[in-house]
Write a protein that holds these residues in place. Structure first.
Motif: not given
Length: 479
Positions: A264, A268, A221
């Motif tokens: 995760e 993000q 990300s």
């Protein structure tokens, strides 16, 4: 080297409108038969159209500058100019159009969806169209408007119902190859897949599309690996499928930690929290893979995931997986609000809306006029022809610009600018100026016009007038 391009910057320029023609009909025994100048042709538009056969933006990566053709000028004998040809640019389904600041201009989804990226300029009127009872033989014509020119960004977001996410070499491409007729490249090294693969799956009466997102690793990300480049392709999907490798050869990895890391990265990236998740424990045909799947499955189910075991090599668990995905896709489609019939909304014009604004620009010491009509009329005016400028003054007066200037506090000699700061026409305002053809002198002349004075000169003249008035007041002695 991959030929897949999903983001390009495109420079589009619509065609300019053709100029109108100023002409007088002439024939034997009739030398002045009246104005017969034709109108200029409209400039071509630049239009984006969704085409299902187009899958990449590669063409615009190599040729980012696109321009439509100009309209042709008018001619005598009332001959109008030819219109410019529209330029049609085909784009893939799911293309998003943004401006340079990142604002979304259009979201092109569905075959045949169109968006006009550049509006062609209007053609100028010839003097035949400008003739009136008071102006029987105009010695001027209007100029064609310049076409719209701007820079846009095209981003492709894959239109798929199901997105497969996971570490490189987790087996996403293998699953697509056995679930659908897609034939992606498959190899035993990371980053084999460099572009999103798209396949069509049929499960009972439900037909849906499935795509894989390549290159997701820790930090995707933020731009590591290929993930940031392709994460946008999961935004339109109805369900996310975590493909976990139960037979990884890397000692520092395990399926549960892989799942946590990918989740995760998705968090993000943002905007995907509401998508349902399914976990696929892949490569169970390997003995160690089956043992690991049996070990971690209870933990994943305790987290609330639907867990399926599959093997692309042994072709096991595929039917259950495909029908489970079909059910989720069908529910997502049913939950979408039905598109209502197009309604025409008529918004009446406000009573006090004159179509333009007048504000005082203290920095430039001018009264600035902004509005679609005044600015368009300025673009159409040939300032080398005094009669054309006089015609512009007539139009502005009829629109009410002079009244607005008076209400704003403008005085004789003040500067007036029509247009933006970097592209405006500035002149000295004379409120006593009367509009009408009777003010014209010889053809092509208008004695109302004078060269505009600089701002500093206007200030000096205004100060001098104020000083003279004060001096006359001081010297006045009624006794």
């Amino acid at each position: 080297m991959t030929t897949f391009v999903d983001r390009v910057e495109l420079h589009v320029a619509a065609g300019n409108g053709g100029h109108g023609c100023a002409s007088v009909h002439r024939e034997k025994f009739k030398p002045l038969g009246g104005p017969d100048g034709g109108n200029g042709g409209r400039g071509g538009d630049v239009t984006l159209v969704v085409d299902q056969s187009v899958t990449t933006l590669l063409e615009y990566h190599h040729s980012p500058h696109r321009k439509a053709t100009n309209g042709q000028p008018g001619a005598g004998d009332n001959r109008s100019g030819k219109e410019g040809q529209d330029l049609v640019l085909t784009v893939p389904d799911g293309t998003v159009v943004l401006d340079k600041q990142g604002n979304v201009l259009a979201d092109l989804v569905g075959e045949g969806t169109t968006f006009v990226a550049g509006q062609g300029g209007r053609g100028g009127l010839g003097n035949a169209a400008l003739a009136s009872a008071r102006r029987k033989a105009p010695g001027f014509a209007l100029l064609g408007e310049p076409g719209e020119s701007r820079d846009i960004v095209l981003e492709l977001k894959t239109v798929a119902d199901v997105a497969l996410v996971g570490y490189p070499s987790a087996g996403k491409s293998s699953l697509i190859s056995v679930l659908s007729a897609a034939k992606p490249k498959i190899a035993d090294y990371p980053f084999t897949t460099l572009v999103p693969n798209l396949g069509v799956v049929t499960a009972g009466s439900t037909v849906y599309t499935i795509a894989d997102v390549p290159g997701l690793i820790p930090g995707a990300s933020q731009g590591r690996g290929l993930g940031l480049e392709f994460l946008r392709h999961v935004e339109r999907c109805s369900v996310l499928v975590h493909v976990l490798d139960t037979a990884t050869l890397e000692s520092d990895r395990d399926p549960v930690s892989d799942l946590d890391i990918i989740e995760e990265e998705l968090r993000q990236y943002g905007g995907l929290e509401d998508r349902p998740r399914i976990v696929v424990l892949n490569k169970i045909d390997i003995p160690d893979g089956q043992d690991l799947a049996d070990m971690i499955r209870p933990d994943l189910e305790a987290r609330g995931y639907q867990v399926y075991e599959a093997s692309a090599v042994a072709r096991t668990g595929l039917k259950e997986l495909s029908f489970a995905l079909a059910g989720i896709v069908a529910e997502a489609r049913a939950a979408k609000p039905k598109e209502e019939a197009t309604r025409i909304v008529i918004t009446p014009k406000a009573v006090d809306d004159a179509g333009f604004t007048v504000t005082y620009d203290e920095a430039e010491d001018v009264y600035r006029v902004r509005g679609d009509k005044p600015e368009r009329w300025v673009r159409q005016t040939d300032f080398n022809n005094d009669e054309a400028v006089g015609y512009l003054a007539d139009r502005l007066n009829r629109l009410g610009v002079e009244d607005r200037l008076m209400k704003a506090g403008a005085r004789a000699g003040d500067g007036v600018a029509i247009g933006t700061e970097d592209n405006a026409v500035v002149f000295d305002w004379e409120p006593t100026m009367m509009a009408g053809a009777e003010m014209l002198g010889r053809r092509g002349e208008d004695h109302r016009l004078e060269a505009p004075r600089p701002a500093a000169q206007r200030r000096r003249d205004r100060d001098a007038q104020r000083d003279d008035a004060q001096r006359e007041y001081d010297e006045f002695d009624p006794f």
